[in-house]
Write a protein that holds these residues in place. Structure first.
Motif, short mmCIF file in Angstrom:
data_model
loop_
_atom_site.label_atom_id
_atom_site.label_comp_id
_atom_site.label_asym_id
_atom_site.label_seq_id
_atom_site.Cartn_x
_atom_site.Cartn_y
_atom_site.Cartn_z
N GLY A 113 0.79 -1.23 0.00
CA GLY A 113 0.00 0.00 0.00
C GLY A 113 0.82 1.27 0.00
N SER A 114 2.16 1.14 -0.11
CA SER A 114 3.03 2.30 0.13
C SER A 114 2.80 3.45 -0.84
N ALA A 115 2.51 3.13 -2.11
CA ALA A 115 2.39 4.19 -3.13
C ALA A 115 1.15 5.05 -2.92
N TYR A 116 0.44 4.75 -1.88
CA TYR A 116 -0.81 5.47 -1.55
C TYR A 116 -0.73 6.00 -0.12
N VAL A 143 11.41 3.79 -7.11
CA VAL A 143 10.64 4.59 -6.16
C VAL A 143 9.25 3.97 -6.01
N SER A 144 9.08 3.13 -4.98
CA SER A 144 7.72 2.65 -4.70
C SER A 144 6.86 3.83 -4.29
N ALA A 145 7.43 4.67 -3.44
CA ALA A 145 6.73 5.88 -3.01
C ALA A 145 7.78 6.95 -2.71
N PRO A 146 7.56 8.18 -3.21
CA PRO A 146 8.52 9.25 -2.98
C PRO A 146 8.39 9.86 -1.58
N LEU B 130 5.79 3.30 -10.03
CA LEU B 130 4.72 2.42 -10.53
C LEU B 130 4.03 3.08 -11.73
N MET B 131 3.81 4.40 -11.62
CA MET B 131 3.12 5.13 -12.70
C MET B 131 3.90 5.04 -14.01
N LYS B 132 5.23 5.07 -13.92
CA LYS B 132 6.08 5.02 -15.12
C LYS B 132 5.88 3.72 -15.89
N TRP B 137 -2.23 3.38 -16.50
CA TRP B 137 -2.63 4.36 -15.48
C TRP B 137 -2.27 5.75 -15.99
N LYS B 138 -3.17 6.70 -15.78
CA LYS B 138 -2.93 8.05 -16.28
C LYS B 138 -3.18 9.08 -15.18
#
Lengths: 242, 274
Positions: A113-116, A143-146, B130-132, B137-138
């Motif tokens: 859930g990290s990216a959220y 980068v899973s999450a910045p 993840l977005m990259k 996903w947009k």
């Protein structure tokens, strides 16, 4: 001073970081944060909720796996814990792997859930017991999450980092960690040697205070009993003498 | 029982066809391991496996058996027993089309399918790598506010959902208890296949105290009754993890040979069918 184990120290440090929280959530595979949260609740004036994923007794969710995330987005969770196979000096975390993507040479489970949650929960505590240059890197491979963001909705982010060597706070404006205290039997020099990024620290870095007798009694008694429901093997190890 | 709704587990598993987009729940939610055994026995191929929201031993076994072409998940792990070795190996060898996600994204995309809408916005995500790597996903501008970029995800509409639950009634209503993501999965999927520990002659919807935790039969395609159908995983409060077997899997599956040995033993085990 009373004798305590490193695990008991880490539980104590985490509990102090949770003071004033109304709702603390604990994710999967997190026995030490879970124990720290339960300790914080037992020391609170009774107005702290703790939700431990994987627990029946300490988990009031009735809307399935999505409820934790919905609560977070509404601001109903004050604190949470994240780790990372790699953590860098800007607070970026990597739970995916090393050496290229998608086909790297080391693959970890994934971002969970990290990216959220890293974006949404105000007091995210990074917890990683291993403090080596393998973990504390100049720049994460993925980068899973910045650690910080510009121009996006972001009420949450890193608040502190607890490792086996010390306690850091994260300065979101400067985008850097600041060493707050060094755990007993360790030194600032040792932390610098084992950290792949620069961080701030005061001229004199205090030692992390350990648990007193009453805290130790709580950890070894009611907290151990409570965490055993979710983490029986961990609770067994908690009885080991310092 | 009722008009072809109840079938043996091998017949139920046949409805998971090669190339299907298959949604399965996380380890603690009721994993249809016995049905998975039938899938492996049959040699199902080219699955697009959607783990809701993470996978465990079931995903690792399907990957190790060469059944998965595309994997959409927020993580694969054996939990207390360590990393998922066949998953990590398949990644290193480039055998999987990987769609790394984050847990709430899987839940939200299923909720979009549940609502019959094409996509759904979700907080977070922007700035994650993840977005990259998720070209599907947009990021859009919030149409109702200024300066508020937000990620949007396409709905996940599985061909089939597969899970194990404690109880079904003879009308096809299934008790899922607290595991509400099983309901979301079923609502989002075209077909839902359920294995259950046992059945009852009562109508589960007649009891108000329980009805809220029941998946209505309209979503349920086929049911097979299989005692210990989640073994070696736990099923709620009904039975715990078989830690010996899970630890043995974690050890053996570190190598391809050990994995084959485990699967052979597993496939030759007697079926406990009601």
């Amino acid at each position: 001073m009373s004798a305590f184990t490193r695990t008991e120290l880490l539980i104590t440090v985490i509990s102090r970081l949770l003071r004033g929280c109304h709702h603390v959530a604990v994710g999967a595979s997190s026995p030490i944060p879970g124990s720290g949260a339960l300790l914080a609740r037992s020391l609170s004036s009774g107005d702290m909720r703790v939700s431990v994923l994987g627990s029946r007794r300490n988990n009031f969710f009735t809307n399935g796996g999505v409820e934790l995330f919905d609560l977070a987005a509404q601001g109903r969770i004050d604190a949470f814990f994240l780790g990372g196979g790699q953590i860098d000096g800007q607070g970026n975390i990597n739970l995916v792997g090393v050496g290229g993507y998608p086909r790297g040479n080391v693959r970890w489970p994934g971002s969970f859930g990290s990216a959220y949650l890293y974006f949404l929960i105000p007091r995210v505590i990074l917890f990683r017991e291993e403090h080596t240059r393998r973990v504390m890197v100049p720049q994460v491979d993925f980068v899973s999450a910045p650690g910080t963001s510009d121009g996006v909705h972001r009420p949450g982010g890193p608040f502190a980092m607890v490792t086996g060597l010390g306690l850091f706070y994260f300065d979101r404006d400067r985008r850097r960690f600041r060493l707050a205290s060094v755990h007993p039997r360790h030194t600032v020099e040792e932390i610098r040697d084992n950290t792949g990024f620069d961080f701030d620290y005061p001229a004199v870095v205090p030692e992390t205070p350990g648990p007193d007798e009453s805290i130790l009694a709580k950890i070894r008694g009611p907290i151990r009993a409570e965490i055993a429901e979710t983490y029986p093997r961990f609770a067994e190890r908690l009885t080991q003498k310092p | 029982m009722t008009n072809g709704l109840f079938v043996p587990v091998n017949e139920l598993s046949e409805l998971v066809y090669d190339g299907a987009k298959l949604a399965v729940p996380k380890d603690s939610c009721g994993v249809a391991m016995e049905a998975t055994r039938e899938l492996v026995r049959r040699g199902v191929r080219d699955l697009h496996l959607v783990c809701v929201p993470i996978g465990g031993i079931q995903a690792d076994i399907l990957i190790g058996s060469g059944a998965v072409r595309t994997l959409e998940t927020s993580g694969v792990t054996l939990g207390e027993f360590g990393g998922a070795p066949r998953f990590a190996d398949a990644i290193r060898e480039g055998k999987l089309a990987m769609r790394d996600a984050t847990c709430p994204a899987v839940h939200a995309a299923l909720q979009a399918a549940q609502k019959g809408i094409p996509f759904i916005p979700l907080r977070g995500l922007i700035g994650s790598d993840l977005m990259k790597h998720r070209s599907d996903w947009k990021v859009i501008d919030n149409p109702f506010a200024e300066n508020d970029p937000i990620a949007v995800l396409p709905a996940i509409r599985p061909d089939v959902s597969l899970f194990h639950a404690p109880l079904a009634d003879r009308f096809g209503n299934v008790f899922v208890g607290r595991e509400r993501e099983l309901m979301t999965m079923a609502h989002a999927s075209r077909d839902t296949l359920v294995t259950v520990e046992e059945t009852t002659d009562e109508n589960l919807l007649d009891d108000d105290a329980r009805a809220g935790a029941v998946l209505p039969a309209i979503y349920v395609s086929k049911i097979a009754v299989v005692k210990q159908g989640a073994w070696p995983l736990a099923l709620g409060d009904i039975y715990p993890d078989d830690e010996t077997t899970l630890a043995r899997y974690a050890m053996l599956a570190r190598t391809a040979d050990g994995f084959r040995q485990f699967v052979e033993e597993w496939l030759s085990r007697d079926l406990v069918e009601a």
